[in-house]
Scaffold this motif. Structure first.
Motif, PDB file in Angstrom:
ATOM      1  N   CYS A  69       0.853  -1.122  -0.058  1.00 39.12           N
ATOM      2  CA  CYS A  69      -0.179   0.123  -0.073  1.00 39.12           C
ATOM      3  C   CYS A  69       0.855   1.248  -0.069  1.00 39.12           C
ATOM      4  CB  CYS A  69      -1.047  -0.036   1.034  1.00 39.12           C
ATOM      5  SG  CYS A  69      -0.069   0.236   2.942  1.00 39.12           S
ATOM      6  N   PHE A  70       0.347   2.489  -0.346  1.00 32.62           N
ATOM      7  CA  PHE A  70       1.171   3.696  -0.468  1.00 32.62           C
ATOM      8  C   PHE A  70       1.620   4.128   0.755  1.00 32.62           C
ATOM      9  CE2 PHE A  70       1.809   8.146  -0.666  1.00 32.62           C
ATOM     10  CZ  PHE A  70       2.549   8.257  -1.823  1.00 32.62           C
ATOM     11  N   ASN A  71       0.838   3.500   1.922  1.00 33.86           N
ATOM     12  CA  ASN A  71       1.386   4.167   3.204  1.00 33.86           C
ATOM     13  C   ASN A  71       2.594   3.347   3.465  1.00 33.86           C
ATOM     14  OD1 ASN A  71       0.623   5.483   5.669  1.00 33.86           O
ATOM     15  ND2 ASN A  71       0.391   3.700   6.717  1.00 33.86           N
ATOM     16  N   ASP A  72       2.794   2.292   3.154  1.00 32.47           N
ATOM     17  CA  ASP A  72       3.931   1.667   3.344  1.00 32.47           C
ATOM     18  C   ASP A  72       5.362   2.242   2.788  1.00 32.47           C
ATOM     19  OD1 ASP A  72       2.829  -0.623   4.312  1.00 32.47           O
ATOM     20  OD2 ASP A  72       2.770  -1.732   2.672  1.00 32.47           O
ATOM     21  N   LEU A  73       5.329   3.077   1.760  1.00 32.89           N
ATOM     22  CA  LEU A  73       6.210   3.851   1.090  1.00 32.89           C
ATOM     23  C   LEU A  73       6.483   5.077   1.832  1.00 32.89           C
ATOM     24  CD1 LEU A  73       4.958   4.014  -2.863  1.00 32.89           C
ATOM     25  CD2 LEU A  73       6.544   2.222  -1.553  1.00 32.89           C
ATOM     26  N   ILE A  74       5.804   5.658   2.590  1.00 30.05           N
ATOM     27  CA  ILE A  74       5.924   6.789   3.389  1.00 30.05           C
ATOM     28  C   ILE A  74       6.926   6.330   4.637  1.00 30.05           C
ATOM     29  CG2 ILE A  74       4.882   8.570   5.016  1.00 30.05           C
ATOM     30  CD1 ILE A  74       2.348   8.231   3.171  1.00 30.05           C
ATOM     31  N   ILE A  75       7.940   6.970   5.060  1.00 29.28           N
ATOM     32  CA  ILE A  75       8.639   6.583   5.945  1.00 29.28           C
ATOM     33  C   ILE A  75       8.200   6.537   7.319  1.00 29.28           C
ATOM     34  CG2 ILE A  75      11.029   7.124   4.900  1.00 29.28           C
ATOM     35  CD1 ILE A  75      11.290   9.398   6.747  1.00 29.28           C
ATOM     36  N   PRO A  76       8.372   5.693   8.273  1.00 30.83           N
ATOM     37  CA  PRO A  76       7.744   5.697   9.511  1.00 30.83           C
ATOM     38  C   PRO A  76       7.444   6.842  10.336  1.00 30.83           C
ATOM     39  CG  PRO A  76       8.842   3.620   9.409  1.00 30.83           C
ATOM     40  CD  PRO A  76       9.128   4.480   8.068  1.00 30.83           C
ATOM     41  N   GLU A  77       8.624   7.820  10.419  1.00 31.00           N
ATOM     42  CA  GLU A  77       8.671   9.000  10.963  1.00 31.00           C
ATOM     43  C   GLU A  77       7.680  10.032  10.458  1.00 31.00           C
ATOM     44  OE1 GLU A  77      11.814   7.848   9.387  1.00 31.00           O
ATOM     45  OE2 GLU A  77      11.979   6.580  11.232  1.00 31.00           O
ATOM     46  N   HIS A  78       7.107   9.880   9.145  1.00 27.07           N
ATOM     47  CA  HIS A  78       6.490  10.758   8.711  1.00 27.07           C
ATOM     48  C   HIS A  78       4.686  10.272   8.461  1.00 27.07           C
ATOM     49  CE1 HIS A  78       9.947  13.322   6.376  1.00 27.07           C
ATOM     50  NE2 HIS A  78       9.897  13.111   7.739  1.00 27.07           N
ATOM     51  N   ARG A  79       4.544   9.007   8.640  1.00 30.05           N
ATOM     52  CA  ARG A  79       3.166   8.482   8.564  1.00 30.05           C
ATOM     53  C   ARG A  79       2.087   9.261   9.299  1.00 30.05           C
ATOM     54  NH1 ARG A  79       5.046   2.246   8.198  1.00 30.05           N
ATOM     55  NH2 ARG A  79       6.027   2.229   6.275  1.00 30.05           N
ATOM     56  N   GLU A  80       2.459   9.245  10.420  1.00 28.96           N
ATOM     57  CA  GLU A  80       1.582  10.058  11.467  1.00 28.96           C
ATOM     58  C   GLU A  80       1.189  11.491  11.374  1.00 28.96           C
ATOM     59  OE1 GLU A  80       1.153  10.867  16.064  1.00 28.96           O
ATOM     60  OE2 GLU A  80       2.043   8.948  15.724  1.00 28.96           O
ATOM     61  N   LYS A  81       2.267  12.022  10.897  1.00 29.07           N
ATOM     62  CA  LYS A  81       2.053  13.517  10.491  1.00 29.07           C
ATOM     63  C   LYS A  81       1.211  13.541   9.297  1.00 29.07           C
ATOM     64  CE  LYS A  81       4.366  17.984  10.100  1.00 29.07           C
ATOM     65  NZ  LYS A  81       3.032  18.568   9.459  1.00 29.07           N
ATOM     66  N   VAL A  82       1.440  12.861   8.301  1.00 26.18           N
ATOM     67  CA  VAL A  82       0.498  13.010   6.939  1.00 26.18           C
ATOM     68  C   VAL A  82      -0.729  12.641   7.317  1.00 26.18           C
ATOM     69  CG1 VAL A  82       0.409  11.905   4.653  1.00 26.18           C
ATOM     70  CG2 VAL A  82       2.576  12.407   5.624  1.00 26.18           C
ATOM     71  N   LYS A  83      -1.213  11.429   8.143  1.00 26.14           N
ATOM     72  CA  LYS A  83      -2.536  11.267   8.387  1.00 26.14           C
ATOM     73  C   LYS A  83      -3.304  12.490   9.493  1.00 26.14           C
ATOM     74  CE  LYS A  83      -6.149   8.632   8.727  1.00 26.14           C
ATOM     75  NZ  LYS A  83      -7.047   8.862   7.585  1.00 26.14           N
ATOM     76  N   ARG A  84      -2.361  12.856  10.291  1.00 23.72           N
ATOM     77  CA  ARG A  84      -3.114  13.898  11.078  1.00 23.72           C
ATOM     78  C   ARG A  84      -3.340  15.072  10.239  1.00 23.72           C
ATOM     79  NH1 ARG A  84       0.628  13.649  14.835  1.00 23.72           N
ATOM     80  NH2 ARG A  84       1.945  15.534  13.760  1.00 23.72           N
ATOM     81  N   ASP A  85      -2.258  15.621   9.280  1.00 22.35           N
ATOM     82  CA  ASP A  85      -2.594  16.754   8.325  1.00 22.35           C
ATOM     83  C   ASP A  85      -3.832  16.421   7.617  1.00 22.35           C
ATOM     84  OD1 ASP A  85      -0.556  17.795   9.893  1.00 22.35           O
ATOM     85  OD2 ASP A  85       0.907  17.791   8.013  1.00 22.35           O
ATOM     86  N   TRP A  86      -3.901  15.432   6.969  1.00 18.30           N
ATOM     87  CA  TRP A  86      -5.088  14.962   6.099  1.00 18.30           C
ATOM     88  C   TRP A  86      -6.238  15.018   7.081  1.00 18.30           C
ATOM     89  CZ3 TRP A  86      -6.487  14.913   1.284  1.00 18.30           C
ATOM     90  CH2 TRP A  86      -5.654  15.102   0.475  1.00 18.30           C
ATOM     91  N   ASP A  87      -6.401  14.332   8.137  1.00 14.22           N
ATOM     92  CA  ASP A  87      -7.463  14.455   9.044  1.00 14.22           C
ATOM     93  C   ASP A  87      -7.908  16.069   9.388  1.00 14.22           C
ATOM     94  OD1 ASP A  87      -7.551  11.996   9.223  1.00 14.22           O
ATOM     95  OD2 ASP A  87      -6.777  11.768  11.010  1.00 14.22           O
ATOM     96  N   VAL A  88      -6.974  16.880   9.540  1.00 12.94           N
ATOM     97  CA  VAL A  88      -7.434  18.133   9.714  1.00 12.94           C
ATOM     98  C   VAL A  88      -7.950  19.000   8.494  1.00 12.94           C
ATOM     99  CG1 VAL A  88      -6.352  20.615  10.085  1.00 12.94           C
ATOM    100  CG2 VAL A  88      -5.816  18.700  11.373  1.00 12.94           C
ATOM    101  N   CYS A  89      -7.372  18.351   7.349  1.00 13.14           N
ATOM    102  CA  CYS A  89      -8.163  19.030   6.016  1.00 13.14           C
ATOM    103  C   CYS A  89      -9.371  18.602   5.751  1.00 13.14           C
ATOM    104  CB  CYS A  89      -7.222  18.563   4.815  1.00 13.14           C
ATOM    105  SG  CYS A  89      -5.450  19.422   4.905  1.00 13.14           S
TER     106      CYS A  89
END
Length: 196
Positions: A69-89
């Motif tokens: 899945c695309f989430n596997d490509l995102i490095i672990p240190e950034h996954r949570e921030k990307v998800k959190r920022d999308w949730d805010v959007c």
């Protein structure tokens, strides 16, 4: 419903031309377009062909989480921030803009810039996310080099006066008192700087 055969053929020709034009534009942009679900995997529903150029993965490996899945490509240190920022959007019904690192198929890291929007259904629920991701590794390398040079001496690599002044401001708080600063001339370095 189109009854006249000539109108139907004209419609199909225009549709084919529009599709070719869109494919041509997508092939020549420096990044890839996507459409995905808003789930924990970022399940990709549509990927442009340039996905391979950026990631090294064939798009069929990632579409519908076939092999990864695309989430596997995102490095672990950034996954949570990307998800959190999308949730805010999603909560604010705004567009997403973000930078993060992904891992390419060869194992190397790549900085990417993403801009995306949210498609809602008739009930106001998130239907899918649509956007564009491009490689910004060169820009990030330049940013990091400039940041390094702004706080380090270019000849020795040691911290410069700007860094020391910033650190003094940070350290000059009551809980750190008392503290002292010593200024030294190291092996005639000042003389060498003055002469050369």
């Amino acid at each position: 419903y189109i009854e006249d055969l000539s109108e139907k053929n004209l419609f199909l020709d225009r549709l084919e031309k529009a599709t070719e034009d869109q494919q041509s534009v997508l092939k020549n942009i420096p990044g890839f377009a996507y459409r995905c679900k808003n789930d924990e995997h970022w399940t990709m529903l549509v990927l442009s062909d340039s996905f391979y150029t950026i990631t090294g993965y064939d798009k069929d490996e990632v579409l519908h989480n076939k092999k990864l899945c695309f989430n596997d490509l995102i490095i672990p240190e950034h996954r949570e921030k990307v998800k959190r920022d999308w949730d805010v959007c999603v909560e604010e019904k705004s567009n997403y803009i973000g930078e993060y690192q992904i891992t390419k198929k060869d194992g190397s890291l790549l900085w990417v810039w993403e801009q995306g929007s949210i498609d809602y259904d008739e009930e106001g629920k998130v239907k899918q996310l649509t956007g564009f991701i491009s490689d910004i590794s060169y820009r990030k390398d330049v940013e990091f080099a400039l940041e390094f040079l702004s706080y380090h001496d270019s000849l020795s690599g040691l911290y410069n006066r700007r860094f020391v002044e910033a650190e003094l401001g940070r350290l000059d708080v009551e809980r750190n008192l008392p503290f002292s600063v010593m200024k030294l001339d190291i092996d005639g370095l000042k003389f060498a700087n003055d002469v050369f």
